[in-house]
Design an enzyme around this catalytic site. Structure first.
Site, short mmCIF file in Angstrom:
data_model
loop_
_atom_site.label_atom_id
_atom_site.label_comp_id
_atom_site.label_asym_id
_atom_site.label_seq_id
_atom_site.Cartn_x
_atom_site.Cartn_y
_atom_site.Cartn_z
N TRP A 16 0.77 -1.15 -0.05
CA TRP A 16 -0.05 -0.02 -0.01
C TRP A 16 0.79 1.39 0.01
O TRP A 16 0.24 2.30 -0.16
CB TRP A 16 -1.06 -0.09 1.34
N GLU A 25 11.96 1.99 -3.52
CA GLU A 25 11.66 3.17 -3.05
C GLU A 25 12.66 3.48 -1.84
O GLU A 25 13.19 4.75 -1.60
CB GLU A 25 10.35 3.65 -2.81
N GLY A 73 5.21 1.77 -10.85
CA GLY A 73 4.49 2.52 -10.92
C GLY A 73 4.54 3.26 -12.35
O GLY A 73 4.00 4.26 -12.22
N GLY A 113 1.71 -2.83 -6.30
CA GLY A 113 1.64 -1.54 -5.75
C GLY A 113 0.18 -1.05 -5.80
O GLY A 113 -0.80 -1.26 -5.04
N GLY A 114 0.05 -0.13 -6.83
CA GLY A 114 -1.01 0.61 -7.29
C GLY A 114 -2.31 -0.01 -7.46
O GLY A 114 -3.37 0.14 -6.69
#
Ligand code: PGA
Length: 257
Positions: free
Chosen positions: A14, A100, A176, A237-238
């Site tokens: 998330w 990240e 992403g 992710g998204g």
């Protein structure tokens, strides 16, 4: 190579999204939609959501974990969270070395290695993330980068400890960006990772370790990725932020897209 001994893991990440109300609402819709599914279902949530998410997923097959942790068990590390703290709120796994963390926060593989060892000591399953940048891929150093990241991040880990570890291959250019690796590109690196594991920890360890793919996974592309023999799951992710799309990914074997 037999896949029989490897679990399928579909993990959501998330990142820095969701409030407690949104997380509990998500789980109340998502958990019934993935009930009884074959893959293991993991959700890596922000620290503030772990306690409530664990509570909301009690009695379901949704496993809650964290997105990062510090390698020390305590001390003057303002803003950090330790493994015992994660255990305290019943996080069962932790993402370590996400791109990240590596690229925005400057985490190095030797630092990630310390975290991996701590997580193992504290009985929290590490999902160790690795992946090359676009420049590294195009410059021809991809395999070297992957090998160094894997070797350094897992340095000093024994074969029996390795049984608790999951690897996630996430090409930085695919995260992403909407640019998913092709199934062939993903398979090539997954197989390469397995060969590195084989060289260092032996054939059985290589056959056992789950290797997930991450980077713009969606309901529409999960199935062709999962068809690859060395892909044992995905890190999303998204598309994990919507209960509907994440449930479609978890149920990829039956989802029609
Ligand atoms: P993405 O992110 O699915 O949004 O590309 C994947 C990840 O960062 O783990």
């Amino acid at each position: 190579m037999s896949q029989l001994s490897r679990p399928t893991i579909i993990a959501g990440n998330w990142k820095m999204f969701m409030t407690i109300a949104e997380a509990t609402d998500f789980i109340s819709h998502f958990a019934p939609a993935v009930k009884g599914c074959e893959p293991k279902v993991y959700l890596a949530v922000p620290f503030t959501l772990i306690g409530k998410s664990v509570e909301a997923s009690l009695g379901t097959n949704v496993v809650i974990g964290a997105q990062n942790m510090h390698n020390e068990t305590g001390g003057a590390f303002t803003g950090e969270i330790s493994a015992p703290m994660l255990r305290d709120v019943k996080a069962q796994f932790v993402l370590l070395g996400h791109s990240e963390r590596r690229h925005i926060f400057g985490e190095t593989s030797p630092f990630i290695n310390k975290k991996v060892k701590r997580a193992l000591l504290e009985d929290i399953q590490p999902i160790v993330c690795i992946g090359e940048t676009k420049k590294e891929r195009e410059g021809g150093t991809m395999k070297e980068v992957i090998e160094v990241q894997l070797n350094q991040s897992l340095s000093g880990v024994s074969a029996s400890e390795l049984e608790h570890i999951v690897i996630a291959y996430e090409p930085v250019w695919a995260i992403g960006s909407g640019l998913t690796a092709t199934p062939e590109q993903a398979q090539e690196v997954h197989l390469f990772c397995r060969e590195i594991v084989k060289k260092k920890w032996g054939k059985e360890a290589a056959e056992r370790i789950p290797i997930l793919y991450g980077g713009s996974v969606k309901p529409s592309n999960v199935r062709i990725l999962m068809d690859q023999p060395d892909l044992d799951g995905v890190l999303v992710g998204g598309a994990s932020l919507s209960a509907d799309s994440f449930a479609k990914i978890v149920n990829f074997q039956t989802t029609k897209v």
